[in-house]
Every structure is written in C-alpha cells, then in structure tokens.
Design a protein around this motif. Sequence first.
Motif, short mmCIF file in Angstrom:
data_model
loop_
_atom_site.label_atom_id
_atom_site.label_comp_id
_atom_site.label_asym_id
_atom_site.label_seq_id
_atom_site.Cartn_x
_atom_site.Cartn_y
_atom_site.Cartn_z
N ASN A 277 0.84 -1.19 0.00
CA ASN A 277 0.00 0.00 0.00
C ASN A 277 0.88 1.25 0.00
N ARG A 278 0.64 2.14 -0.93
CA ARG A 278 1.51 3.31 -1.11
C ARG A 278 1.54 4.20 0.13
N ILE A 279 0.38 4.44 0.72
CA ILE A 279 0.32 5.31 1.91
C ILE A 279 1.00 4.64 3.09
N TRP A 280 0.75 3.33 3.27
CA TRP A 280 1.36 2.59 4.38
C TRP A 280 2.89 2.65 4.27
N VAL B 96 11.24 5.53 8.50
CA VAL B 96 10.74 6.24 9.68
C VAL B 96 11.14 5.46 10.93
N GLY B 97 11.78 6.13 11.87
CA GLY B 97 12.17 5.48 13.13
C GLY B 97 13.26 4.44 12.95
N ILE B 98 14.32 4.78 12.27
CA ILE B 98 15.41 3.83 12.05
C ILE B 98 16.19 3.63 13.35
N ILE B 99 16.20 2.39 13.82
CA ILE B 99 16.95 2.02 15.03
C ILE B 99 18.20 1.28 14.56
N PRO C 7 12.34 -14.34 12.57
CA PRO C 7 12.30 -13.30 11.52
C PRO C 7 13.21 -12.12 11.87
N VAL C 8 13.97 -11.66 10.89
CA VAL C 8 14.90 -10.55 11.07
C VAL C 8 14.76 -9.61 9.88
N ALA C 9 14.84 -8.31 10.14
CA ALA C 9 14.88 -7.30 9.09
C ALA C 9 16.18 -6.52 9.22
N THR C 10 16.69 -6.01 8.14
CA THR C 10 17.96 -5.30 8.16
C THR C 10 17.80 -3.79 8.02
N THR C 11 16.60 -3.33 7.69
CA THR C 11 16.41 -1.89 7.44
C THR C 11 16.38 -1.08 8.72
N GLY C 12 15.90 -1.68 9.83
CA GLY C 12 15.83 -0.97 11.10
C GLY C 12 14.71 0.03 11.20
N ASP C 13 13.87 0.15 10.17
CA ASP C 13 12.80 1.14 10.18
C ASP C 13 11.47 0.51 10.58
N SER C 14 10.43 1.33 10.63
CA SER C 14 9.11 0.86 11.06
C SER C 14 8.56 -0.20 10.11
N TYR C 15 8.86 -0.05 8.83
CA TYR C 15 8.36 -1.01 7.84
C TYR C 15 9.01 -2.38 8.04
N PRO D 108 13.63 12.85 17.64
CA PRO D 108 14.19 14.07 17.02
C PRO D 108 14.55 13.87 15.55
N GLY D 109 14.16 14.85 14.73
CA GLY D 109 14.38 14.77 13.30
C GLY D 109 13.17 14.29 12.53
N HIS D 110 12.16 13.78 13.23
CA HIS D 110 10.95 13.31 12.57
C HIS D 110 9.86 14.38 12.61
N GLN D 111 8.87 14.23 11.75
CA GLN D 111 7.72 15.12 11.74
C GLN D 111 6.76 14.75 12.88
N LEU D 112 5.93 15.69 13.27
CA LEU D 112 4.97 15.45 14.35
C LEU D 112 4.05 14.28 14.02
N ALA D 113 3.65 14.13 12.76
CA ALA D 113 2.78 13.03 12.37
C ALA D 113 3.45 11.67 12.57
N ASP D 114 4.80 11.65 12.51
CA ASP D 114 5.52 10.39 12.69
C ASP D 114 5.57 9.94 14.14
N VAL D 115 5.29 10.86 15.08
CA VAL D 115 5.30 10.50 16.49
C VAL D 115 4.27 9.40 16.78
N VAL D 116 3.07 9.58 16.23
CA VAL D 116 2.01 8.57 16.42
C VAL D 116 2.43 7.25 15.80
N THR D 117 3.04 7.30 14.61
CA THR D 117 3.49 6.08 13.94
C THR D 117 4.50 5.33 14.79
N LEU D 118 5.46 6.04 15.36
CA LEU D 118 6.54 5.39 16.09
C LEU D 118 6.08 4.83 17.43
N ILE D 119 5.21 5.54 18.13
CA ILE D 119 4.70 5.01 19.40
C ILE D 119 3.95 3.72 19.15
#
Length: 410
Positions: free
Chosen positions: A210-213, A220-223, A264-272, A387-398
């Motif tokens: 999904n493009r929006i997803w 977003v949220g790279i750990i 399962p393991v992912a290498t990107t470290g992001d929310s996706y 820090p460095g993310h947009q306010l809309a990304d706060v909800v995504t990361l939590i």
Amino acid sequence: MQQQVGNRLKPFFENINFEREDNTMVVNFGPQHPSAHGQMRLILELQGEEVVKARPDVGYLHRGMEKMAENMIYNEFLPTTDRMDYIASTSNNYGFALAVEKLLDIQVPRRAEIIRTMLLELNRIISHLFWLATHALDVGAMSVFLYTFREREFAMDLMEDYCGARLTHSAVRIGGVPLDLPSSWCEDLQKYLKILEVEVDKYEGLLTENRIWRMRLENVGIITPELAKSWGVSGVALRGSGIKWDLRREMPYGIYPELDFDIPVATTGDSYGRYKCYMQEIRESIKILRQLVPMYKSSQSELMAHAPEYISAPKEQIMTQNYSLMQHFVLVTQGMRPPKGEIYVATESPKGELGFMIVSDGSPYAYKLKLRAPSFFHTGLLEDLLPGHQLADVVTLIGNLNVVFGEIDR
C-alpha cells in the motif's frame, strides 16, 4: 467593572510574548492522547512540524506492583501479573511462574509444559493482532483494524474455552497448569490456524504494498544496532535492526528447544521492517502450534509438579486424604517457603525480554521483586528516536514500538 477586571489581569499578560520570531514551541503529547497507548506524557519541542527534542514522562499509572509482590505470598501475586501487559497476560503469568519454579528447583511435567507453550504462542498471536490493529488505525487504515480484531476474538474464544477468561487469563500456575485442555480444543485450534493463515495473507495484501502505508513507515524510526544495544531494546524492535536475538533460541526454556521455528529478522531498522517481522512472527507461531498438537496427544496426563512442600496435591487427594488437606490449608493460608537465594529469569514475551528478579529470604513473601519490562526501555528510546521526525511520525513510532503502559508504570 470591566476596567477593574482588565487591570487585575493585565500583569499576567505583560511577560507573555505572543509574537515570536521563530517557530519553536513546546507541546504535551498525552497523557490523555488516544494514540499515546497509555498514560504517557511526551514533552515535544517542535521547530515548525519537526521534532527537535523529546522527553517521555511516565508515572501517571503507577500502581506499585513490585511492592505489592513483596507483600503477597507467591501464589497470591500470580493473578496480578495479568494486569501488567494486559494484552499478553499469559506471558506475564508464565514468566513469574518460571522464575519461582527456578527458585524452588522443581520440574514441571511435560504435558503441562506443552499446554503452557500452546497458551503462550496463542497469546503471542493475540498480542500481535492487537498491535497490527491499533498501529494501522493510528496511521489511518480502518479496515485492517476491523479484520484483525475479528481473528483476535476467535483466538480469545479458545483462551476462554480453556480458562474461562478472555483478557486476564491466570491460566498458568506455579508448578504447572490448573486444567487439561477441553476434549475438542485441539481440533478447534487447528481450524482457527487454518483460517488465520489465510487472513494474514489478506492483511499483507491490504498493507505491504500500500503506497500510503509504505510512505508512513519506510525510513521512519530507524533504530541502528548500536542504538538498540545502548537502550537495551529487545523483541521485534531489536530483530528489526538486524540482530537475530530471541530468548526462545538464545536462552531456551520449556520445550522450545524441541520445536522447529525461524526467527524473523529485518535489516532496514525502520518501522516497515519491524512490521514485516511482526507479520512473519504470526506465521511462525502458527507453525509452532501445529507442532504442539501431536506432542500434546502423546504426552502423559500429569499437570502439576509433585513437590508437597511447595505445591498443593491434586484436588482428588485434597478431598480424600487428611494429610493433603492439611498441607493445602497451610499453603493457601501461610504460603510456601522457598529456599534463600536470588534468581533472575527472562522469557521472550510478544514485546521483548520480560524478566523477573526474585530475592528470597526464606519467608512466604519475596524479600525483593524486580520486573524487567520491555516497554519501559522502548519508551525511553523515544528520546533519541523522535528528534528529526515530523509530528505526524510520532504517532506512527509510538504504535510501531508496541508499548503498553501497564508494564511500564508498575
């Protein structure tokens, strides 16, 4: 009168600068915000829409559970563990029971271990479905919320068939389990798994491409692995950063060493990447549950460990034998007396490493009990992650980090 009121209020406004030359502002996200996933106050310093600083402030739900554990006999505290991560209460029950069993040095019967593992993996599916539902709803995907809650209800029906409860199960006992599985439970479980396997593919059909997803989750949220290690991150949040660490494999307990499943393991470290790990973990839990059904059918019938000093006898013996009745009365009214010592036991809950440290002085009450909750560390991580993310990304990361405040404000 109006002039008097105006003069009285005038000093309060003289030092407030309503005209600012920059776009910096400080806002409170929570503790009443519906997307805070609990009573969290997140103090955000914003430069326009960008987060410059973030400070999580916890403690609004504090219930003193660790201190309660030190004032309850061990069996009394077990139902209270349900109320920590209330989305995955069986994992809390099991973690505490396993810690006490290690302290007592008792062996749980194989049939009880199989039933426990069935409940744990079913509860893992329930927790992951709840995570996907709320996370998708936070981002704006309404349909996924409805579909995942439907399958979650069917899984909760299975839990209710076993123990009579849907959310706070208390389905595990120190030394084993209280009940055997109902006669048709395994058949109902297999039917459910067959349905769930198809539905998980549908969830991914709605979201994965999904493009929006993808716009809301990718990059977003790279750990990074270094950031994850420095904050004590565990569970999917750690494996999504490329670190293959699962306590069921690395520090095996129960009958997990006998089971065939992948990590399962992912290498990107992001929310996706974390989202894809969660989806694959649901499939791995399905695989584990299918292996457990034949193991259960070939096991013996014992459900509780035989340790009269610590564990009550079966109900038939309590009702027919005087010594068993007296021993049961003492254990219920006074509690067991574990040997003196200190133990720490960690298990892989749906959210990460859930650990119980117990210090015993030989009395019926724990001298000290400390809980290691994964959500606590993941909430602290927000200070460096936002820090460095947009306010809309706060909800995504939590939502993506899957925090539950019942195990944070304990």
